[in-house]
Design an enzyme around this catalytic site. Structure first.
Site, PDB file in Angstrom:
ATOM      1  N   HIS A 156      41.951  40.296  37.912  1.00  9.79           N
ATOM      2  CA  HIS A 156      42.591  40.034  39.372  1.00  9.79           C
ATOM      3  C   HIS A 156      42.605  41.197  40.098  1.00  9.79           C
ATOM      4  O   HIS A 156      42.476  41.344  41.326  1.00  9.79           O
ATOM      5  CB  HIS A 156      44.127  39.584  38.971  1.00  9.79           C
ATOM      6  CG  HIS A 156      45.165  39.534  39.747  1.00  9.79           C
ATOM      7  ND1 HIS A 156      45.549  38.260  40.808  1.00  9.79           N
ATOM      8  CD2 HIS A 156      45.797  40.563  40.714  1.00  9.79           C
ATOM      9  CE1 HIS A 156      46.206  38.959  41.687  1.00  9.79           C
ATOM     10  NE2 HIS A 156      46.476  39.977  41.595  1.00  9.79           N
ATOM     11  N   GLU A 157      43.116  42.257  39.757  1.00 12.44           N
ATOM     12  CA  GLU A 157      42.884  43.710  40.121  1.00 12.44           C
ATOM     13  C   GLU A 157      41.729  43.986  40.981  1.00 12.44           C
ATOM     14  O   GLU A 157      41.621  44.508  41.850  1.00 12.44           O
ATOM     15  CB  GLU A 157      43.620  44.669  39.250  1.00 12.44           C
ATOM     16  CG  GLU A 157      45.009  44.744  38.925  1.00 12.44           C
ATOM     17  CD  GLU A 157      45.938  44.448  39.942  1.00 12.44           C
ATOM     18  OE1 GLU A 157      45.782  45.243  40.818  1.00 12.44           O
ATOM     19  OE2 GLU A 157      47.154  43.683  39.556  1.00 12.44           O
ATOM     20  N   HIS A 186      41.221  42.545  44.083  1.00 19.09           N
ATOM     21  CA  HIS A 186      41.460  43.184  45.258  1.00 19.09           C
ATOM     22  C   HIS A 186      40.690  44.319  45.730  1.00 19.09           C
ATOM     23  O   HIS A 186      40.375  44.408  47.029  1.00 19.09           O
ATOM     24  CB  HIS A 186      42.995  43.935  44.852  1.00 19.09           C
ATOM     25  CG  HIS A 186      44.104  43.027  44.737  1.00 19.09           C
ATOM     26  ND1 HIS A 186      44.487  41.910  45.765  1.00 19.09           N
ATOM     27  CD2 HIS A 186      45.050  42.859  43.897  1.00 19.09           C
ATOM     28  CE1 HIS A 186      45.517  41.502  45.387  1.00 19.09           C
ATOM     29  NE2 HIS A 186      45.947  41.504  43.988  1.00 19.09           N
ATOM     30  N   GLU A 206      46.466  37.371  47.337  1.00 20.78           N
ATOM     31  CA  GLU A 206      46.876  37.399  45.751  1.00 20.78           C
ATOM     32  C   GLU A 206      46.240  35.911  45.543  1.00 20.78           C
ATOM     33  O   GLU A 206      45.496  35.955  44.114  1.00 20.78           O
ATOM     34  CB  GLU A 206      48.458  36.999  45.694  1.00 20.78           C
ATOM     35  CG  GLU A 206      49.057  38.335  45.856  1.00 20.78           C
ATOM     36  CD  GLU A 206      48.595  39.651  45.061  1.00 20.78           C
ATOM     37  OE1 GLU A 206      48.003  39.287  43.968  1.00 20.78           O
ATOM     38  OE2 GLU A 206      48.436  40.693  45.313  1.00 20.78           O
ATOM     39  N   ASP A 208      43.530  35.935  42.423  1.00 12.82           N
ATOM     40  CA  ASP A 208      43.572  35.213  41.244  1.00 12.82           C
ATOM     41  C   ASP A 208      42.115  34.489  41.228  1.00 12.82           C
ATOM     42  O   ASP A 208      41.825  34.362  39.849  1.00 12.82           O
ATOM     43  CB  ASP A 208      44.747  33.947  41.439  1.00 12.82           C
ATOM     44  CG  ASP A 208      45.932  34.692  41.142  1.00 12.82           C
ATOM     45  OD1 ASP A 208      45.921  35.747  40.548  1.00 12.82           O
ATOM     46  OD2 ASP A 208      47.067  34.053  41.619  1.00 12.82           O
TER      47      ASP A 208
END
Ligand SMILES: [Zn+2]
Length: 396
Positions: A266-267, A270, A341, A345
């Site tokens: 997930h990070e 980003h 976000e 995800d």
């Protein structure tokens, strides 16, 4: 002029209190319905924690309002009478130290209450008085040195340039970028011990995850977050392609390997989506608006406050009123962030698996006692992340 400022701030306080009461009402009602996502006992505990936090937030808002009235009605001009003779750079630094010092001392009991009573009561806070006192001293030292230098820089710019707000914006933006750059390697270690992750298998999986995303690892570290708090987290640090992976010891302890990789995925999402850059651009925009505004305050504002139009008063007004400006922009910032976000995800679940990310998110919510739903107003103003219910739905 004073009445316009006072009215604006009053409306800001009212809106904040209104949103808090709406959120409390929403959670108080939801807690009696069937538990979703969390276990029934966690669900109830998360609801109680949410309500306690909102009530605490309301008290903080009122304390801030009291401070605002104090500074506007009496504090600024009194402090100026005590400290300012020529209005030079160093007098401005001393003035801002005093201004922030008073705010800090007034806020300290609230912070102590929040850490040692509210968060302890809910079983999050593991911090002892010694660690807390050391944290405060370190933060203070950092503020005196770095904060003082920044105030001196801005005061000098105000005294030196006609369109100082443009130069001030450029300088502060550069400082923000610089702090972000040095934070993971120079600032964070002041507060936590970083140890290389002693799990070769997990390390290797993380390295290959980074590689797949086209990044290079500059080390996988674990920090002793558990000395303060039981909540879980992880982040990537550093600019460019080389990343430092930082895992909270609490996270490594509670998540399975696959869940951990999904969280890191997930990070990574980003980074792949350049969300950092978007955030930087957004902060730059917000800073520019603030400098444009506070750099062009009419002389009548200063007259109404009975202070001179000098660097020290401009910087104090900036600090006093900028929360109002950021509050107005928060819905915009939040909407962008929540959108990002969902995308992160999707990336994280593709890296590992949908199931792993879902389980990880649920475990995080359970351990962090975050209530999975919120009032729409609360979401619009404060949430950088969508409520868990929505995130899980979107993953389906
Ligand atoms: Zn995220």
């Amino acid at each position: 002029m004073l009445s316009i400022l006072g009215t604006l701030y009053f409306v800001y306080v009212l809106i904040k209190l209104y949103i808090a009461t709406q959120e409390i009402g929403f959670v108080a009602k939801a807690q009696h319905q069937n538990a979703v996502i969390l276990s029934p006992s966690s669900f109830l505990k998360a609801a109680r924690y949410k309500i306690a936090s909102e009530r605490f937030g309301m008290v903080s808002t009122l304390v801030d309002y009291g401070l605002f009235l104090f500074w506007i009605g009496y504090g600024l001009r009194t402090l100026e009478g005590w400290l300012i003779t020529n209005g030079g750079v160093w007098e401005s630094v001393v003035f801002v130290y005093a201004f922030i010092g008073v705010n800090y001392l007034v806020g300290l009991p609230l912070d102590i209450y929040s850490t040692f009573f509210k968060d302890k009561a809910f079983g999050f806070s593991t911090i002892d008085a010694k660690t807390y006192a050391l944290d405060q001293l370190k933060a203070m030292a950092l503020f005196v040195v770095a904060g003082g230098a920044i105030v001196a820089l801005v005061a000098w710019i105000i005294l030196s340039f006609a369109s100082w707000w443009l130069w001030g914006f450029g300088a502060i933006f550069a400082v923000v970028l610089f702090i972000n750059m040095i934070y993971p390697t120079l600032i964070a270690p002041i507060f936590n011990r970083f140890t290389p992750l002693e799990n070769p298998e997990l390390s290797a999986s993380i390295e290959s995850l980074l590689q797949k995303a086209g990044l290079k690892s500059s080390g996988v570290f674990m920090i002793d977050a558990s000395k303060r708090d039981k909540r879980l987290n992880a982040y990537f640090g550093g600019l460019g392609k080389s990343k430092r992976v930082v895992l909270f010891d609490t996270l490594v302890e509670k998540l399975s390997k696959s869940e951990l990789l999904a969280v890191l995925g997930h990070e990574l999402g980003h980074f792949k989506h350049k969300d950092m850059l978007k955030n930087v651009a957004m902060s730059a925009f917000m800073l520019l608006v603030m400098f444009g505004l506070f750099g062009n305050l009419p002389a009548s504002v200063y007259e109404a406050l009975h202070v001179s139009m000098s660097p020290h008063s401009t910087i104090a007004l900036f600090l006093l009123l900028s929360p109002l400006v950021s509050f107005v922009m928060m819905p915009l910032f939040g909407a962008m962030s929540r959108h990002n976000e969902y995308a992160a995800d999707a990336y994280g679940s593709a890296c590992e698996s949908k199931e792993a990310l879902k389980n990880a998110l649920m475990k995080l919510a359970d351990e962090n006692k975050s209530f999975p739903m919120s009032h729409p107003l609360q979401i619009a103003f404060y949430h950088t992340h969508p409520p868990l219910v929505e995130r899980l739905k979107r993953l389906e």
